[in-house]
Design an enzyme around this catalytic site. Structure first.
Site, mmCIF file in Angstrom:
data_model
loop_
_atom_site.group_PDB
_atom_site.id
_atom_site.type_symbol
_atom_site.label_atom_id
_atom_site.label_comp_id
_atom_site.label_asym_id
_atom_site.label_seq_id
_atom_site.Cartn_x
_atom_site.Cartn_y
_atom_site.Cartn_z
ATOM 1 N N CYS A 65 47.015 4.501 88.018
ATOM 2 C CA CYS A 65 47.672 4.560 86.705
ATOM 3 C C CYS A 65 47.150 5.813 86.000
ATOM 4 C CB CYS A 65 47.412 3.284 85.905
ATOM 5 S SG CYS A 65 45.680 3.040 85.452
ATOM 6 N N TYR A 66 47.169 5.818 84.689
ATOM 7 C CA TYR A 66 46.721 6.984 83.916
ATOM 8 C C TYR A 66 45.213 7.175 83.976
ATOM 9 C CZ TYR A 66 51.369 6.480 81.916
ATOM 10 O OH TYR A 66 52.720 6.359 81.756
#
Length: 106
Positions: A65-66
């Site tokens: 993810c981020y």
């Protein structure tokens, strides 16, 4: 209850060298298009069912993810669905880009 593990960049690199690794990116479409880890599949609600049918349940699965936060709940979900070796990438895409590793765009 199945569980995932957190994996840092070094251990992720070693895992890739050992053989086939499935890599899924759960970020939004725009972020994914701007840059992703080479070979990553964007996993989202629209393709989750297909991924579940076609995924290799025995091969390691790494979720990105981020920043490595959202990937933890996604990794736990995938582990609960029967994937045997599930990992959440610590630091996510931010750590990947800061390491200077290759980024695929488009």
């Amino acid at each position: 209850m199945a569980n995932y593990q957190n994996i840092d960049l070094g251990a992720f690199s070693q895992l890739q060298q050992q053989g086939e690794v499935q890599l899924v990116d759960i970020r939004d479409p725009e972020s994914y298009a701007r840059g992703r880890i080479p070979g990553a599949l964007r996993l989202h609600q629209g393709n989750l069912a297909q991924f579940m049918m076609e995924g290799e349940y025995d091969d390691p699965l790494v979720v990105v993810c981020y920043h490595g936060i959202s990937s933890q709940s996604a990794a736990q979900y995938l582990a609960e669905q029967g994937f045997e070796q599930v990992y959440s990438l610590v630091g996510g895409m931010q750590a990947w880009t800061q390491s200077g590793a290759e980024v695929e765009a488009g």
